[in-house]
Design a protein around this motif. Sequence first.
Motif, PDB file in Angstrom:
ATOM      1  N   LEU A  98     -37.001 -97.813  20.720  1.00 55.19           N
ATOM      2  CA  LEU A  98     -37.409 -99.136  20.260  1.00 55.19           C
ATOM      3  C   LEU A  98     -38.518 -99.046  19.214  1.00 55.19           C
ATOM      4  CD1 LEU A  98     -37.243-100.976  23.686  1.00 55.19           C
ATOM      5  CD2 LEU A  98     -35.613-101.167  21.787  1.00 55.19           C
ATOM      6  N   ARG A  99     -39.425 -98.130  19.412  1.00 56.33           N
ATOM      7  CA  ARG A  99     -40.511 -97.969  18.438  1.00 56.33           C
ATOM      8  C   ARG A  99     -39.969 -97.502  17.082  1.00 56.33           C
ATOM      9  NH1 ARG A  99     -46.415 -96.865  19.269  1.00 56.33           N
ATOM     10  NH2 ARG A  99     -47.140 -96.220  17.219  1.00 56.33           N
ATOM     11  N   ARG A 100     -38.987 -96.609  17.111  1.00 57.85           N
ATOM     12  CA  ARG A 100     -38.359 -96.167  15.853  1.00 57.85           C
ATOM     13  C   ARG A 100     -37.717 -97.355  15.128  1.00 57.85           C
ATOM     14  NH1 ARG A 100     -37.456 -91.381  18.655  1.00 57.85           N
ATOM     15  NH2 ARG A 100     -35.483 -92.037  19.556  1.00 57.85           N
ATOM     16  N   LEU A 101     -37.087 -98.237  15.889  1.00 59.62           N
ATOM     17  CA  LEU A 101     -36.483 -99.421  15.275  1.00 59.62           C
ATOM     18  C   LEU A 101     -37.555-100.330  14.682  1.00 59.62           C
ATOM     19  CD1 LEU A 101     -33.778-100.328  17.940  1.00 59.62           C
ATOM     20  CD2 LEU A 101     -33.413 -99.233  15.719  1.00 59.62           C
ATOM     21  N   ILE A 102     -38.654-100.489  15.388  1.00 59.06           N
ATOM     22  CA  ILE A 102     -39.764-101.307  14.879  1.00 59.06           C
ATOM     23  C   ILE A 102     -40.297-100.705  13.584  1.00 59.06           C
ATOM     24  CG2 ILE A 102     -42.173-101.966  15.345  1.00 59.06           C
ATOM     25  CD1 ILE A 102     -41.265-102.326  18.323  1.00 59.06           C
ATOM     26  N   GLU A 103     -40.515 -99.400  13.591  1.00 60.38           N
ATOM     27  CA  GLU A 103     -41.020 -98.738  12.382  1.00 60.38           C
ATOM     28  C   GLU A 103     -40.040 -98.868  11.223  1.00 60.38           C
ATOM     29  OE1 GLU A 103     -41.778 -94.869  14.028  1.00 60.38           O
ATOM     30  OE2 GLU A 103     -43.805 -95.422  14.667  1.00 60.38           O
ATOM     31  N   SER A 104     -38.755 -98.728  11.502  1.00 63.42           N
ATOM     32  CA  SER A 104     -37.738 -98.853  10.468  1.00 63.42           C
ATOM     33  C   SER A 104     -37.707-100.271   9.898  1.00 63.42           C
ATOM     34  CB  SER A 104     -36.368 -98.483  11.059  1.00 63.42           C
ATOM     35  OG  SER A 104     -35.353 -98.684  10.113  1.00 63.42           O
ATOM     36  N   ASP A 105     -37.733-101.260  10.767  1.00 57.56           N
ATOM     37  CA  ASP A 105     -37.731-102.654  10.301  1.00 57.56           C
ATOM     38  C   ASP A 105     -38.997-102.982   9.525  1.00 57.56           C
ATOM     39  OD1 ASP A 105     -35.249-103.104  11.363  1.00 57.56           O
ATOM     40  OD2 ASP A 105     -35.859-104.732  12.699  1.00 57.56           O
ATOM     41  N   ARG A 106     -40.070-102.396   9.928  1.00 61.00           N
ATOM     42  CA  ARG A 106     -41.332-102.616   9.219  1.00 61.00           C
ATOM     43  C   ARG A 106     -41.268-102.028   7.811  1.00 61.00           C
ATOM     44  NH1 ARG A 106     -47.235-102.412  11.737  1.00 61.00           N
ATOM     45  NH2 ARG A 106     -48.361-101.840   9.863  1.00 61.00           N
ATOM     46  N   LYS A 107     -40.754-100.822   7.698  1.00 63.98           N
ATOM     47  CA  LYS A 107     -40.614-100.185   6.379  1.00 63.98           C
ATOM     48  C   LYS A 107     -39.665-100.975   5.483  1.00 63.98           C
ATOM     49  CE  LYS A 107     -41.685 -95.526   7.852  1.00 63.98           C
ATOM     50  NZ  LYS A 107     -41.139 -94.264   8.314  1.00 63.98           N
ATOM     51  N   ALA A 108     -38.656-101.605   6.082  1.00 65.48           N
ATOM     52  CA  ALA A 108     -37.678-102.380   5.317  1.00 65.48           C
ATOM     53  C   ALA A 108     -38.182-103.792   5.002  1.00 65.48           C
ATOM     54  CB  ALA A 108     -36.358-102.456   6.081  1.00 65.48           C
ATOM     55  N   GLY A 109     -39.399-104.123   5.451  1.00 67.75           N
ATOM     56  CA  GLY A 109     -39.969-105.425   5.163  1.00 67.75           C
ATOM     57  C   GLY A 109     -39.508-106.530   6.095  1.00 67.75           C
TER      58      GLY A 109
END
Length: 163
Positions: A98-109
């Motif tokens: 879940l944290r990886r998904l959060i980080e990915s979504d954050r990087k994607a704006g």
Amino acid sequence: MSELLGIQKASLYHHIGSKEDLLYSICMGATTGVLEDVREAIAAAPPEERLREAIKAHIVSVIRDSDLHAVLQFEWRALSEERGEEISEIRRELHSELRRLIESDRKAGRLRTDVSVKYISLTLMNLLSWALFSFDEAGTESPAKFGDTLALLFLEGAQGTPA
């Protein structure tokens, strides 16, 4: 437990060695089940929907196996240190996904950058940990719709749209 199964206690312990073995089996089944469901949802979703689908899958999985997850939530710490660590490791795997998904979504704006990933993750973990106890089984909302609603609130917030 034996009453629920319609068997005598002695028969139950013939199949399961001890109370801890039973608790371990329940906790392991609940923990691995939700991790598998979340991973399947992530794999099936496009990148921009993975976090939303993971949240929904987690909630649906927990509600589907609500009795197991209620036991897990309150009793897993009663396991031996070794078995408790096994359950903790699987929970850490889920949190890492879940944290990886959060980080990915954050990087994607797609997620805010003014709050640390640590606090966004912590908020999500708390939401997911207690959602089981907020679901109204007698209500008209399905587990999937409940998951949709919580994912919407987590990802888009409760703030109204400007008029």
